[in-house]
Design a protein around this motif. Structure first.
Motif, PDB file in Angstrom:
ATOM      1  N   UNK A   5     107.327  26.383   8.247  1.00  0.00           N
ATOM      2  CA  UNK A   5     107.235  27.104   6.931  1.00  0.00           C
ATOM      3  C   UNK A   5     106.743  26.505   5.929  1.00  0.00           C
ATOM      4  N   UNK A   6     105.967  26.926   4.955  1.00  0.00           N
ATOM      5  CA  UNK A   6     105.754  26.079   3.809  1.00  0.00           C
ATOM      6  C   UNK A   6     106.572  26.200   2.830  1.00  0.00           C
ATOM      7  N   UNK A   7     106.667  25.314   1.906  1.00  0.00           N
ATOM      8  CA  UNK A   7     107.693  25.392   0.773  1.00  0.00           C
ATOM      9  C   UNK A   7     106.868  25.925  -0.517  1.00  0.00           C
ATOM     10  N   UNK A 270     112.337  19.582  11.632  1.00  0.00           N
ATOM     11  CA  UNK A 270     111.678  18.294  11.084  1.00  0.00           C
ATOM     12  C   UNK A 270     111.387  18.879   9.727  1.00  0.00           C
ATOM     13  N   UNK A 271     112.428  18.550   8.654  1.00  0.00           N
ATOM     14  CA  UNK A 271     112.123  18.567   7.386  1.00  0.00           C
ATOM     15  C   UNK A 271     112.575  17.490   6.529  1.00  0.00           C
ATOM     16  N   UNK A 272     111.932  16.982   5.610  1.00  0.00           N
ATOM     17  CA  UNK A 272     112.456  15.688   4.839  1.00  0.00           C
ATOM     18  C   UNK A 272     113.168  15.967   3.589  1.00  0.00           C
ATOM     19  N   UNK A 285     117.855  34.661   8.720  1.00  0.00           N
ATOM     20  CA  UNK A 285     116.973  33.981   7.752  1.00  0.00           C
ATOM     21  C   UNK A 285     117.892  32.627   7.337  1.00  0.00           C
ATOM     22  N   UNK A 286     117.097  31.543   7.100  1.00  0.00           N
ATOM     23  CA  UNK A 286     117.897  30.198   6.670  1.00  0.00           C
ATOM     24  C   UNK A 286     116.880  29.832   5.622  1.00  0.00           C
ATOM     25  N   UNK A 297     112.318  29.427   2.682  1.00  0.00           N
ATOM     26  CA  UNK A 297     112.851  30.453   3.226  1.00  0.00           C
ATOM     27  C   UNK A 297     112.248  30.685   4.647  1.00  0.00           C
ATOM     28  N   UNK A 298     113.216  30.488   5.780  1.00  0.00           N
ATOM     29  CA  UNK A 298     112.725  30.654   7.021  1.00  0.00           C
ATOM     30  C   UNK A 298     113.340  31.765   7.796  1.00  0.00           C
ATOM     31  N   UNK A 299     112.295  32.979   7.776  1.00  0.00           N
ATOM     32  CA  UNK A 299     112.797  34.295   8.390  1.00  0.00           C
ATOM     33  C   UNK A 299     112.602  33.955  10.033  1.00  0.00           C
ATOM     34  N   UNK A 300     113.239  34.881  10.612  1.00  0.00           N
ATOM     35  CA  UNK A 300     113.341  34.797  12.040  1.00  0.00           C
ATOM     36  C   UNK A 300     113.651  33.199  12.584  1.00  0.00           C
ATOM     37  N   UNK A 301     114.700  32.559  11.931  1.00  0.00           N
ATOM     38  CA  UNK A 301     114.948  31.231  11.927  1.00  0.00           C
ATOM     39  C   UNK A 301     115.303  30.839  13.533  1.00  0.00           C
TER      40      UNK A 301
END
Length: 838
Positions: A5-7, A270-272, A285-286, A297-301
């Motif tokens: 997911x892009x920020x 993996x996210x820094x 959603x997370x 914003x991460x749908x279908x997390x």
């Protein structure tokens, strides 16, 4: 394969960024170091609503469905409307930067933490209504409301966690936990935040070992651990809405999702630079923000295979032993008219006109049995039995009783005294004391996979300290001059076990272990010079010799068992007795001589006032049972060797100590021993309930029996106002010590103690002589009391009575002097003994 997911650029980089969902999940709000707050609509890919008239350098954020509250470095806390997206009001202002804001579950109270040494709890409906938690030793970093809204957890920068009860106008310290969280600077990205489990029984915190540790709310005991996942310091964590999952983020560029029940990682991302994260209240959603100011914003997390976990109802707290999900092996069987083993005959009889259900009639709101007639045989009333009633399975559940009535019958249960091990403390951090006494200390450290145990002695010339690795997880210990006794609870692979390690023997050291029968747990242990005593969950008392020979096994009458202590050939056991008027069981004790197989006291009552609990029980160095209760009173058992004659006598009321008078100190006392005529204890400062590390120093206090208020007052030795009451207290204390010594001599024929009895008799007569001096000095009207004091003297040689006559003569009390002479003459002739016999 996980989807990337892009920020979304939300706020300036290299600065703290915060986010929160509204409770209904319709909006996501973010704040950062710029003066723009962004509000995102859930399910919309459009641009957020920007509120750009805010303060800069925002440091805290919280929201309800219709407004949000933001705090900033300038000390301001502002309220904004989510209906108009405009500034609403200034909630409060602090002189130093705001560090955290927390809203109560009902959204009414806002707790505000800043770099000041206090926390404000503000009524958002009336900003003049403020509660204060003052005088914190270090600034708070995080604050968290308990799900009930009655407690507030405060994580301070010095590594101490405070839990305050805020159900009254003045917040009260409920618990203080030192060592649970790490020391952090207020602006550190690392987290020490408490996250409460939704059921309120536990909370979780990040540790210095990069794990998440769960602790029980009431006593701070360590529970489950989420370990081995991160290689960097944890920066954010949150339970899922149903608590089935735990999300953690750390400086190792990982977001981990753990299953609460198993404490296993089910997926990782993996996210820094993740500094804050949040679950959507209802959807899969997370969302999280990073130190670069980006929002993800991460749908279908969650992947499809783990999605059922998120759809479950609320999951229980991850307790090691959950009382809500376990049934004790020694639970009492309920009677037939309760909820177990209802016979088929009784179940069928519920339809007769004589049953309680028919007499009471149908319950309001319930469905009537004949609402639908199965006149066409289509099965509308599946489960109708041969008696024209719905079947047992469909109507009565498992126990043959209507659920509502069953709840009514079972709603009350008596309050019992829980088992405890004298001298031990609960877990605090990863350490606890297993035993504290005048011989030394036994303490254990939880190393996750095992424990390490250290035994230290005060007298290191006579004993040598030792340390060992404990794979059995011993949870109880006793220590004396001859050896150390341990016990461990049962595990999946091993039953409960007893381990004894003697200090010195004339052969090679003979350590020994023995296992208890399967299904039996140790509730308490005791160690004397002669025997080892073990009480168990099945109410057995098991006696062993010091080298492991089983000597006796019998079932305790009072149950469930509470504790046991021993001295030489004597053991004192305690258990729960009958239920009193207050709904609590009475505490009963029994004292036995194991060598002579005699019972000194059988099922006698431990004298505890209402609403008071037993804190500790132990034997004095002279061999007398002592107890210390939650009201701070130390008592000794007098005449305990004579069946039916025992009574509990107060030795000291610590609330009346001079050091506490006038609110000079806020402290309590952890009992250790009664020895050499003094009370030995550990002083606990503030709200502490148990001693902790480093190893505390022992303090000692002289006995002072609570006779009268005047006797408890401290005054100059030459003060005449309190001289009489002080002498009266000294006399009754001397008489008590004399009675204890006489009991010992009569029971053991100890020749060395006979001389001590004579010395104490003289000491008591001297106190009476001083009291006589006070009464004679006060005036002639005190003559009757003065003569009564003379009559209490135990001296048979006549010397004390002669001295008493001289005292009366010195003050010109001629008549009193004559009366004293008559007493002396009758005592010399033995006439007073004849009167006593008569």
């Amino acid at each position: 394969m996980q989807r990337w997911v892009r920020g979304r650029p939300a706020h300036p980089p290299n600065s703290p960024t915060f986010l929160t969902y509204t409770p209904d999940g319709t909006k996501l709000i973010t704040a950062g170091s710029n003066n723009v707050i962004r509000v995102y609509q859930t399910g919309s890919d459009g641009e957020p609503t920007n509120i750009d008239d805010c303060q800069e350098n925002n440091t805290a954020l919280a929201a309800t469905n219709d407004r949000f509250i933001v705090g900033a470095e300038d000390g301001s806390v502002c309220v904004y409307s989510l209906k108009t997206y405009l500034y609403d009001s200034l909630l409060t202002r602090c002189t130093l930067p705001i560090r955290d804001i927390a809203l109560s579950p009902d959204g009414i109270w806002a707790a505000v933490a800043s770099d000041e040494l206090d926390v404000k709890i503000i009524d958002t409906r009336d900003m003049t209504n403020v509660l204060y938690i003052r005088d914190l030793p270090k600034p708070p970093k995080h604050i968290s409301f308990h799900p009930s809204g009655s407690y507030l957890a405060i994580s301070c920068t010095d590594g101490i966690l405070y839990v305050y009860s805020i159900s009254t106008e003045t917040p009260v310290l409920s618990n203080k936990f030192d060592g649970l969280i790490r020391r952090l600077e207020a602006d550190d990205e690392k987290s020490s935040r408490v996250i409460w489990h939704p059921d309120g029984r536990v909370f979780a915190v990040p540790t210095a070992t990069r794990d998440v540790q769960v602790y029980s709310q009431g006593d701070g005991q360590k529970q489950r651990t989420f370990s081995g996942g991160h290689m960097g310091d944890i920066t954010a964590l949150a339970w899922s809405p149903n608590a089935a999952l735990l999300a953690t983020a750390a400086s190792d560029r990982k977001i981990l999702i753990w299953e609460t029940k198993s404490q296993k990682i089910i997926t990782r991302y993996d996210y820094s630079g993740v500094v804050n994260l949040a679950w959507h209240p209802q959807e899969n959603i997370f969302s999280f923000v990073t130190s670069e100011g980006e929002l993800f914003i991460y749908p279908d997390f969650l992947p499809a295979e783990h999605l059922p976990l998120l759809k479950q109802p609320q999951q229980p707290a991850p307790l090691i032993r959950d009382p809500l999900s376990e049934t004790s092996g020694n639970a009492r069987e309920t009677l037939t008219n309760g909820s177990k083993h209802v016979s088929g005959v009784r179940a069928r009889g519920r339809g007769t006109p004589d049953t309680l259900d028919d007499i009471l009639g149908p319950e309001s709101g319930g469905e009537e049995d004949d609402f639908v007639e199965d006149d066409d045989g289509a099965g509308y009333l599946d489960g109708i039995n041969g008696y024209g009633k719905r079947s047992f399975d469909l109507v009565d559940g498992f126990d043959g009783r209507d659920a509502k009535r069953r709840a009514t019958y079972q709603s009350w249960q008596p309050e019992i005294h829980r088992p405890f091990q004298p001298g031990s403390t609960p877990w605090r951090g990863n350490r606890r004391y297993l035993c504290l006494n005048l011989t030394g200390f036994v303490w254990t450290v939880d190393q996750d996979s095992h424990h390490t145990i250290t035994v230290e002695f005060y007298d290191r010339e006579f004993h040598r300290d030792f340390h060992f690795t404990d794979p059995y997880l011993y949870d109880k210990a006793c220590l004396n001059e001859h050896g150390t006794l341990f016990s461990c609870p049962p595990s999946d692979s091993n039953p409960a076990m007893i381990f004894y390690r003697p200090h010195e023997t004339w052969t090679s050291r003979a350590d020994w272990r023995t296992h208890l029968p399967a299904g039996e747990d140790v509730t308490s242990i005791s160690l004397s010079d002669s025997y080892i005593t073990v009480t168990t969950s099945t109410n057995y008392i098991r006696i062993f010799t010091l080298f492991g020979l089983p000597l006796k096994v019998y079932r305790q009458k009072s149950s469930p068992t509470v504790t046991c202590v021993s001295w030489r050939d004597y053991i004192l056991t305690m258990g729960n007795g009958p239920v009193g008027a207050a709904g609590c069981t009475s505490l009963l004790y029994t004292i036995e001589n194991l060598k002579r197989d005699e019972v000194c006291q059988s099922e006698d009552i431990v004298a505890l006032p209402p609403s008071t609990t037993l804190k500790s029980v132990f034997w004095s160095d002279d061999g007398d049972p002592c107890i210390y209760d939650s009201s701070g009173v130390l008592l000794v058992l007098l005449h305990w060797r004579s069946p039916g004659q025992a009574r509990w006598v107060p030795l000291l009321d610590t609330k009346t100590l001079e050091r506490l008078r006038g609110g000079k100190r806020e402290e309590s006392y952890w009992p250790v021993a009664v020895a050499q005529g003094k009370f030995h204890c550990i002083i606990l400062k503030g709200g502490d309930q148990y001693p902790y590390f480093p190893k505390p120093l022992l303090s000692e206090f002289e006995f002072k029996i609570p006779c009268t208020a005047a006797a408890l007052q401290e005054a100059d030795e030459n003060s005449t106002a309190t001289e009489g009451p002080r002498l009266e207290e000294s006399f009754i204390r001397s008489s008590l010590m004399l009675s204890l010594m006489e009991d010992l001599v009569h029971a053991t024929n100890a020749s060395h103690a006979r001389a001590e009895i004579g010395r104490r008799e003289i000491e008591g007569d001297k106190l009476l002589l001083q009291l006589l001096n006070v009464e004679c000095r006060e005036g002639e009207e005190r003559g009757m009391k003065a003569l009564e004091i003379v009559g209490l003297m135990r001296d048979r040689s006549g010397k004390m009575l002669e001295a008493a006559g001289k005292v009366a003569g010195r003050y010109g009390r001629g008549l009193l002097q004559e009366k004293i002479g008559e007493v002396a003459e009758r005592r010399l002739m033995g006439l007073d003994e004849e009167e006593d016999v008569g």
